[in-house]
Enzyme design. Structure first.
Site, short mmCIF file in Angstrom:
data_model
loop_
_atom_site.label_atom_id
_atom_site.label_comp_id
_atom_site.label_asym_id
_atom_site.label_seq_id
_atom_site.Cartn_x
_atom_site.Cartn_y
_atom_site.Cartn_z
N HIS A 74 36.17 27.91 25.17
CA HIS A 74 37.13 27.31 26.10
C HIS A 74 38.49 27.96 25.93
O HIS A 74 38.97 28.16 24.83
CB HIS A 74 37.10 25.79 26.02
CG HIS A 74 38.15 25.14 25.22
ND1 HIS A 74 39.26 24.55 25.78
CD2 HIS A 74 38.27 24.94 23.90
CE1 HIS A 74 40.00 24.03 24.83
NE2 HIS A 74 39.44 24.25 23.69
N TYR A 203 44.18 16.74 28.49
CA TYR A 203 45.05 15.82 27.75
C TYR A 203 45.92 15.12 28.79
O TYR A 203 46.61 15.79 29.57
CB TYR A 203 45.97 16.57 26.80
CG TYR A 203 45.28 17.18 25.60
CD1 TYR A 203 45.24 16.50 24.38
CD2 TYR A 203 44.71 18.45 25.65
CE1 TYR A 203 44.63 17.06 23.26
CE2 TYR A 203 44.09 19.01 24.53
CZ TYR A 203 44.06 18.31 23.34
OH TYR A 203 43.46 18.86 22.24
N PRO A 294 44.66 13.47 15.29
CA PRO A 294 43.72 14.41 15.92
C PRO A 294 44.24 15.12 17.18
O PRO A 294 43.57 16.02 17.68
CB PRO A 294 42.50 13.54 16.26
CG PRO A 294 43.01 12.15 16.29
CD PRO A 294 44.16 12.08 15.35
N LYS A 298 43.48 19.87 14.67
CA LYS A 298 43.73 20.77 13.54
C LYS A 298 42.98 20.42 12.25
O LYS A 298 42.86 21.27 11.36
CB LYS A 298 45.24 20.79 13.20
CG LYS A 298 46.08 21.47 14.24
CD LYS A 298 45.93 22.98 14.16
CE LYS A 298 46.44 23.68 15.38
NZ LYS A 298 45.49 24.56 16.03
N TYR A 386 48.18 26.04 19.21
CA TYR A 386 46.88 25.43 19.51
C TYR A 386 45.74 26.31 19.01
O TYR A 386 44.75 25.82 18.46
CB TYR A 386 46.77 25.18 21.03
CG TYR A 386 45.67 24.20 21.39
CD1 TYR A 386 45.86 22.83 21.24
CD2 TYR A 386 44.45 24.64 21.88
CE1 TYR A 386 44.86 21.93 21.56
CE2 TYR A 386 43.44 23.74 22.21
CZ TYR A 386 43.66 22.39 22.05
OH TYR A 386 42.66 21.50 22.36
#
Ligand code: RFL
Ligand code: PHB
Length: 391
Positions: A74, A203, A294, A298, A386
């Site tokens: 992704h 998100y 979360p 990570k 990220y």
């Protein structure tokens, strides 16, 4: 009878199992002691996003074959807030390989299978583990297994036993400093059987709070919503969960498909660091030393990067008698740990509805989201963190 090994590894989560694997590849003996059953460890649903560096580590360690076949690549994330949707192509912006969607449960299964195939000791249901003589070069682990008491003499103990484990708690409080933050919300997560052709995570935040659409495979979605920190799962029948997911995730022209819920649970949100990550012959790695909320995905990635650093350090120490890397282990890890702490906290405060916030705070949050989605510099900064910085 006293058994001996070079490294006693406490905990068979991703950190302990991966450390065992990396040491085995270097010809270093270890014994892994795990308090839970194999079935429990293989069924525990947790993280699902692997950074490119974690993917590489799994492949180099010879345990990435199924991940390479079944994992979903992704490349980016959607940030969806108050009716706006922005796509951040994280791999392109960071100039790295894409992330991989592959459940922690699958990583754990692959590592357990590799350990068993190689014949190295891995004991499940090892009870009452305690660690002793940490300031000596030959520390001792006591445990019971199959109704009998055992002692394991080693050169180094690796505390990979998670946040609630015994290893960190065995370090005298005056020898360790801790930092922590609790958040005024938790995540309610479900696993649902839904066919999802898209690869990307969403998100989202609106006036009802945070929501996340992730997945484990094309057939299995992982969905989360922000709830009260002390929320009881009994208050959340499936119909109520779907109602909130739709209200928080839907945008014009896009709606969330529903499917049977096969698992649900509530995860508290916490940030925590203990340092140094070493006390004499005891080295801490993964959740035993630090916890992140979360939101930044990570936790698992940090656990794998800690043990990669630790495996190199132990290899130099035990094979060449060179203590340079083991002496700098804690310092070397903490740089990455604090970067991930900051990123996880930053994502968390940007994407959750804080019940203690006022109207001014909420406008600041909305402005921050708009800036992150529109400024090339801010988008790139999110992307770099990220995918995981090379530190
Ligand atoms: P783990 O996975 O907690 O493994 C520690 C192991 O040690 C065992 N143990 C003991 N064994 C022997 N004796 C004792 N006294 C012991 N005490 C404990 C435990 O049974 C266990 O098998 O730590 P590790 O290896 O450091 O790996 C870290 C990751 O598991 C963790 O960072 C992530 O899963 C965090 N996390 C998430 N991270 C993400 O990136 N995305 C997520 O969606 C996400 N969801 C989660 C999570 C952590 C959760 N926890 C800890 C409650 C969801 C949950 C519910
Ligand atoms: C997950 O798939 O469980 C997941 C994905 C992204 C996160 C946290 C959890 O930030």
């Amino acid at each position: 009878m006293v058994q001996t090994t070079q490294v006693a590894i406490i905990g068979a989560g991703p950190a302990g199992l991966m450390l065992g694997r990396l040491l085995e590849l270097q010809g270093i003996d270890s014994v892994i002691l795990e308090s839970r059953s194999r079935e429990y460890c293989e069924a525990r649903i947790r993280a699902g996003i692997l950074e490119p560096g974690t993917r590489r580590t799994l492949i180099e360690a010879g345990v990435g074959e199924r991940m390479a076949r079944e994992g979903i690549l992704h490349g980016g994330v959607h940030l969806r807030f108050y009716g706006e949707d922005h796509y951040i192509p994280v791999d392109e912006l960071a100039g790295t390989e894409p992330l991989t969607i592959y459940g922690q449960t699958e990583v754990v299964k692959d590592l357990i299978n590799a350990r068993i195939a190689g014949g190295a000791p891995l004991l499940f249901e090892a009870e009452d583990v305690t660690v002793h003589e940490l300031s000596s070069d030959a520390p001792l682990v006591r445990y019971s297994h199959g109704g009998q008491e055992h002692q394991l003499r080693c050169r180094v103990i690796a505390g990979c036993d998670g946040f609630h484990g015994v290893c960190r708690q065995s370090i005298p409080s005056e020898a360790q400093q801790t930092w922590q933050r609790e958040y005024p919300f938790a995540w309610l997560g479900i696993m649902a059987e839904i066919f999802t052709p898209e690869d990307e995570l969403i998100y989202a935040i609106n006036e009802r709070g945070f929501a996340l659409r992730s997945m484990r495979s094309r057939q299995l979605s992982r969905l989360y919503i922000q709830v009260e920190p002390d929320e009881d799962i009994a208050n959340w029948p499936d119909v109520r969960i779907w109602e909130e997911l739709h209200a928080r995730l839907a945008t014009p022209g896009w709606s969330l498909p529903e499917g049977p819920v096969i698992e649900k649970g509530i995860t508290p949100m916490r940030s925590f660091v203990a340092a140094p990550m070493r006390h004499g012959s005891l080295f801490l790695a993964g959740d035993a030393a630090h916890i992140v909320p979360p939101t930044g995905a990570k936790g698992l990635n940090l656990a794998i990067s800690d043990v990669s650093t630790l495996a190199r350090a132990l290899c130099a120490l035990l094979k060449d008698g060179d203590a340079t890397l083991s002496d700098s282990y804690s310092h070397d890890c903490l740089r990455r740990v604090w970067r991930a702490q900051h990123f996880s906290w930053w994502m968390t405060q940007m994407l959750h509805r804080d019940p203690n916030d006022d109207a001014y705070g909420r406008e600041l949050q909305r402005s921050q989201l708009q800036y992150v989605c529109s400024s090339p510099a801010a988008r790139r900064s999110l992307a770099e963190n990220y995918v995981g910085l090379e530190l």
